[in-house]
Scaffold this motif. Structure first.
Motif, PDB file in Angstrom:
ATOM      1  N   VAL A  35     -31.469  34.427  11.523  1.00 31.72           N
ATOM      2  CA  VAL A  35     -31.691  35.416  12.766  1.00 31.72           C
ATOM      3  C   VAL A  35     -32.830  34.624  13.568  1.00 31.72           C
ATOM      4  CG1 VAL A  35     -32.312  37.507  13.646  1.00 31.72           C
ATOM      5  CG2 VAL A  35     -30.786  37.357  11.697  1.00 31.72           C
ATOM      6  N   VAL A  36     -32.761  34.128  14.641  1.00 28.37           N
ATOM      7  CA  VAL A  36     -33.883  33.493  15.567  1.00 28.37           C
ATOM      8  C   VAL A  36     -34.411  34.499  16.418  1.00 28.37           C
ATOM      9  CG1 VAL A  36     -34.094  31.771  17.230  1.00 28.37           C
ATOM     10  CG2 VAL A  36     -32.186  31.315  15.352  1.00 28.37           C
ATOM     11  N   ASN A  37     -35.840  34.451  16.399  1.00 28.91           N
ATOM     12  CA  ASN A  37     -36.693  35.080  17.541  1.00 28.91           C
ATOM     13  C   ASN A  37     -37.418  34.014  17.854  1.00 28.91           C
ATOM     14  OD1 ASN A  37     -36.389  38.209  16.647  1.00 28.91           O
ATOM     15  ND2 ASN A  37     -36.861  37.391  14.510  1.00 28.91           N
ATOM     16  N   SER A  38     -37.658  34.133  19.246  1.00 26.40           N
ATOM     17  CA  SER A  38     -38.485  33.466  20.281  1.00 26.40           C
ATOM     18  C   SER A  38     -39.535  34.035  21.067  1.00 26.40           C
ATOM     19  CB  SER A  38     -37.693  32.517  20.948  1.00 26.40           C
ATOM     20  OG  SER A  38     -36.767  31.549  20.098  1.00 26.40           O
ATOM     21  N   VAL A  39     -40.614  33.518  21.037  1.00 26.32           N
ATOM     22  CA  VAL A  39     -41.718  34.229  21.918  1.00 26.32           C
ATOM     23  C   VAL A  39     -42.025  33.309  23.115  1.00 26.32           C
ATOM     24  CG1 VAL A  39     -43.992  35.128  22.068  1.00 26.32           C
ATOM     25  CG2 VAL A  39     -42.735  35.626  20.225  1.00 26.32           C
ATOM     26  N   LEU A  68     -45.117  37.234  14.569  1.00 29.11           N
ATOM     27  CA  LEU A  68     -45.355  38.027  13.207  1.00 29.11           C
ATOM     28  C   LEU A  68     -44.417  39.480  13.183  1.00 29.11           C
ATOM     29  CD1 LEU A  68     -45.843  37.701   9.885  1.00 29.11           C
ATOM     30  CD2 LEU A  68     -48.111  38.314  10.687  1.00 29.11           C
ATOM     31  N   GLU A  69     -44.921  40.023  14.244  1.00 30.56           N
ATOM     32  CA  GLU A  69     -44.448  41.166  14.564  1.00 30.56           C
ATOM     33  C   GLU A  69     -42.857  41.330  14.727  1.00 30.56           C
ATOM     34  OE1 GLU A  69     -48.161  43.555  16.416  1.00 30.56           O
ATOM     35  OE2 GLU A  69     -46.843  42.689  17.420  1.00 30.56           O
ATOM     36  N   THR A  70     -42.380  40.313  15.395  1.00 32.38           N
ATOM     37  CA  THR A  70     -40.648  40.271  15.561  1.00 32.38           C
ATOM     38  C   THR A  70     -40.314  39.723  14.216  1.00 32.38           C
ATOM     39  OG1 THR A  70     -40.926  38.002  16.144  1.00 32.38           O
ATOM     40  CG2 THR A  70     -40.899  39.625  18.105  1.00 32.38           C
ATOM     41  N   ILE A  71     -40.908  39.096  13.428  1.00 34.99           N
ATOM     42  CA  ILE A  71     -40.270  38.837  12.122  1.00 34.99           C
ATOM     43  C   ILE A  71     -40.308  40.201  11.407  1.00 34.99           C
ATOM     44  CG2 ILE A  71     -40.832  37.553   9.878  1.00 34.99           C
ATOM     45  CD1 ILE A  71     -41.982  35.292  11.541  1.00 34.99           C
ATOM     46  N   ALA A 164     -24.907  26.972  21.606  1.00 30.68           N
ATOM     47  CA  ALA A 164     -24.259  26.749  20.141  1.00 30.68           C
ATOM     48  C   ALA A 164     -24.707  27.579  18.844  1.00 30.68           C
ATOM     49  CB  ALA A 164     -24.391  24.957  19.623  1.00 30.68           C
ATOM     50  N   VAL A 165     -26.081  28.085  19.030  1.00 32.06           N
ATOM     51  CA  VAL A 165     -26.527  28.958  18.130  1.00 32.06           C
ATOM     52  C   VAL A 165     -26.895  30.286  18.567  1.00 32.06           C
ATOM     53  CG1 VAL A 165     -27.878  26.745  17.160  1.00 32.06           C
ATOM     54  CG2 VAL A 165     -29.020  28.302  18.730  1.00 32.06           C
ATOM     55  N   ARG A 166     -26.470  30.662  19.604  1.00 34.76           N
ATOM     56  CA  ARG A 166     -26.607  31.847  20.306  1.00 34.76           C
ATOM     57  C   ARG A 166     -26.305  33.142  19.502  1.00 34.76           C
ATOM     58  NH1 ARG A 166     -22.328  29.810  23.376  1.00 34.76           N
ATOM     59  NH2 ARG A 166     -20.526  31.331  23.272  1.00 34.76           N
ATOM     60  N   HIS A 167     -25.188  32.979  18.502  1.00 35.89           N
ATOM     61  CA  HIS A 167     -24.717  33.999  17.520  1.00 35.89           C
ATOM     62  C   HIS A 167     -25.875  34.119  16.573  1.00 35.89           C
ATOM     63  CE1 HIS A 167     -23.825  30.140  15.462  1.00 35.89           C
ATOM     64  NE2 HIS A 167     -23.890  30.856  14.544  1.00 35.89           N
ATOM     65  N   GLN A 168     -26.846  33.437  16.467  1.00 35.37           N
ATOM     66  CA  GLN A 168     -27.983  33.612  15.411  1.00 35.37           C
ATOM     67  C   GLN A 168     -29.383  34.562  16.369  1.00 35.37           C
ATOM     68  OE1 GLN A 168     -28.517  29.380  14.654  1.00 35.37           O
ATOM     69  NE2 GLN A 168     -27.499  29.718  12.481  1.00 35.37           N
ATOM     70  N   ILE A 169     -29.514  34.202  17.531  1.00 33.56           N
ATOM     71  CA  ILE A 169     -30.270  34.999  18.098  1.00 33.56           C
ATOM     72  C   ILE A 169     -30.298  36.590  17.860  1.00 33.56           C
ATOM     73  CG2 ILE A 169     -31.481  35.484  20.481  1.00 33.56           C
ATOM     74  CD1 ILE A 169     -30.168  32.748  21.196  1.00 33.56           C
ATOM     75  N   ARG A 170     -31.466  36.980  17.449  1.00 32.85           N
ATOM     76  CA  ARG A 170     -31.506  38.529  17.343  1.00 32.85           C
ATOM     77  C   ARG A 170     -31.152  39.424  18.857  1.00 32.85           C
ATOM     78  NH1 ARG A 170     -36.927  41.821  17.042  1.00 32.85           N
ATOM     79  NH2 ARG A 170     -36.155  43.799  16.214  1.00 32.85           N
ATOM     80  N   ARG A 171     -30.334  40.458  18.283  1.00 34.89           N
ATOM     81  CA  ARG A 171     -29.980  41.379  19.501  1.00 34.89           C
ATOM     82  C   ARG A 171     -29.812  42.791  19.016  1.00 34.89           C
ATOM     83  NH1 ARG A 171     -27.192  38.273  22.883  1.00 34.89           N
ATOM     84  NH2 ARG A 171     -26.671  36.232  22.272  1.00 34.89           N
ATOM     85  N   PHE A 172     -29.914  43.515  19.885  1.00 34.83           N
ATOM     86  CA  PHE A 172     -29.839  45.111  19.756  1.00 34.83           C
ATOM     87  C   PHE A 172     -28.919  45.644  20.715  1.00 34.83           C
ATOM     88  CE2 PHE A 172     -30.954  49.566  20.710  1.00 34.83           C
ATOM     89  CZ  PHE A 172     -30.952  49.904  19.156  1.00 34.83           C
ATOM     90  N   GLU A 173     -27.958  46.114  20.434  1.00 35.62           N
ATOM     91  CA  GLU A 173     -26.790  46.548  21.293  1.00 35.62           C
ATOM     92  C   GLU A 173     -26.211  45.496  22.243  1.00 35.62           C
ATOM     93  OE1 GLU A 173     -28.161  50.035  23.041  1.00 35.62           O
ATOM     94  OE2 GLU A 173     -27.945  51.132  20.884  1.00 35.62           O
ATOM     95  N   GLY A 174     -26.302  44.160  21.591  1.00 34.89           N
ATOM     96  CA  GLY A 174     -25.639  43.143  22.483  1.00 34.89           C
ATOM     97  C   GLY A 174     -26.687  42.450  23.311  1.00 34.89           C
ATOM     98  N   GLU A 175     -27.832  42.922  23.446  1.00 37.71           N
ATOM     99  CA  GLU A 175     -29.185  42.312  24.325  1.00 37.71           C
ATOM    100  C   GLU A 175     -29.930  41.582  23.432  1.00 37.71           C
ATOM    101  OE1 GLU A 175     -29.428  42.557  27.654  1.00 37.71           O
ATOM    102  OE2 GLU A 175     -27.401  43.463  27.634  1.00 37.71           O
ATOM    103  N   SER A 176     -30.455  40.335  23.822  1.00 38.12           N
ATOM    104  CA  SER A 176     -31.216  39.492  23.104  1.00 38.12           C
ATOM    105  C   SER A 176     -32.854  39.382  23.829  1.00 38.12           C
ATOM    106  CB  SER A 176     -30.888  37.957  23.061  1.00 38.12           C
ATOM    107  OG  SER A 176     -30.730  37.434  24.394  1.00 38.12           O
ATOM    108  N   PHE A 181     -35.550  37.179  22.226  1.00 36.16           N
ATOM    109  CA  PHE A 181     -36.466  36.633  23.071  1.00 36.16           C
ATOM    110  C   PHE A 181     -37.391  37.685  23.533  1.00 36.16           C
ATOM    111  CE2 PHE A 181     -32.640  34.077  24.214  1.00 36.16           C
ATOM    112  CZ  PHE A 181     -32.959  32.923  23.563  1.00 36.16           C
ATOM    113  N   LYS A 182     -38.790  37.517  23.199  1.00 32.02           N
ATOM    114  CA  LYS A 182     -39.837  38.364  23.628  1.00 32.02           C
ATOM    115  C   LYS A 182     -40.324  37.427  24.791  1.00 32.02           C
ATOM    116  CE  LYS A 182     -40.262  41.797  20.787  1.00 32.02           C
ATOM    117  NZ  LYS A 182     -40.045  43.163  21.029  1.00 32.02           N
ATOM    118  N   VAL A 183     -40.285  37.830  25.993  1.00 38.33           N
ATOM    119  CA  VAL A 183     -40.738  37.006  27.109  1.00 38.33           C
ATOM    120  C   VAL A 183     -41.866  37.679  28.059  1.00 38.33           C
ATOM    121  CG1 VAL A 183     -39.872  36.048  29.543  1.00 38.33           C
ATOM    122  CG2 VAL A 183     -38.613  36.256  27.426  1.00 38.33           C
ATOM    123  N   LEU A 184     -42.875  36.994  28.147  1.00 41.43           N
ATOM    124  CA  LEU A 184     -43.949  37.403  28.909  1.00 41.43           C
ATOM    125  C   LEU A 184     -44.158  36.395  30.076  1.00 41.43           C
ATOM    126  CD1 LEU A 184     -46.014  38.330  25.840  1.00 41.43           C
ATOM    127  CD2 LEU A 184     -45.622  40.153  27.633  1.00 41.43           C
TER     128      LEU A 184
END
Length: 192
Positions: A35-39, A68-71, A164-176, A181-184
């Protein structure tokens, strides 16, 4: 991928060409249970008077805290039940990582409003990329994200690897966005 023995795999050094990038993306995409998380933090979005704009340690600690919080949130929502977390970050030469550990401890003591800190086993470690395969994989995922978001010298983008790795990105109800992706960033940054 002829990476010299004793050398860590780095996207910017060893995975420069498109065929290598496709190969790395395919190898990582095939790993089960990732499961991939990115800030993503655009420094231009920081107000000029903010401490994060002028204090590199404060900026690093803030972003590392978000990671760390997203992990911790991911471990809390793990399919099949909550999981314990043992976290490692890449070591940055000359950086006062003891201050980051103190920042994490403060966040934990404050009740961890954004993360279930009870899942964290021990404090995170700061390791060289060659000390943990996961750190080398994290560098590859970060490289894919950067290639997808930053234009190359001709204004093109390489979204293929991230797709290619989008299926590994963490999602909630289909949204990443907001989860994997935590984006500021400034308005419009992610749309352009």
């Amino acid at each position: 991928m002829a990476v010299p023995i004793g050398k860590s795999l780095h996207w910017s050094e060893h995975v420069k060409r498109f065929p290598r990038r496709q190969f790395v993306a395919a190898q990582l995409a095939a790993v089960p249970g990732i499961v991939v998380n990115s800030v993503i933090f655009e420094k231009a979005a920081i107000p000029a008077e903010a401490e994060l704009r002028t204090d590199q340690v404060a900026f690093y600690n803030y972003v590392a805290g978000m990671v760390l919080e997203t992990i911790l949130q991911t471990a809390d929502e793990w399919p099949g039940g909550r999981r314990d977390v043992v976290a490692s970050f890449g070591h940055v030469r000359g950086f006062p990582h003891h201050e980051t550990l103190a920042y994490f401890e403060k966040k934990r003591a404050d009740g961890g409003r954004r993360g279930p800190w009870d899942l964290l086993r021990g404090m995170p470690r700061f390791l060289g990329a060659g000390q943990l395969d996961g750190l080398q994989a994290a560098d590859q995922y970060a490289g894919m994200l950067r290639a997808a978001l930053e234009p190359d010298e001709f204004g093109g983008f390489e979204h293929h690897h991230l797709m290619a790795v989008r299926h590994q990105i963490r999602r909630f109800e289909g949204e990443s966005l907001g989860y994997g992706f935590k984006v500021l960033a400034l308005p419009g940054t992610m749309e352009s």
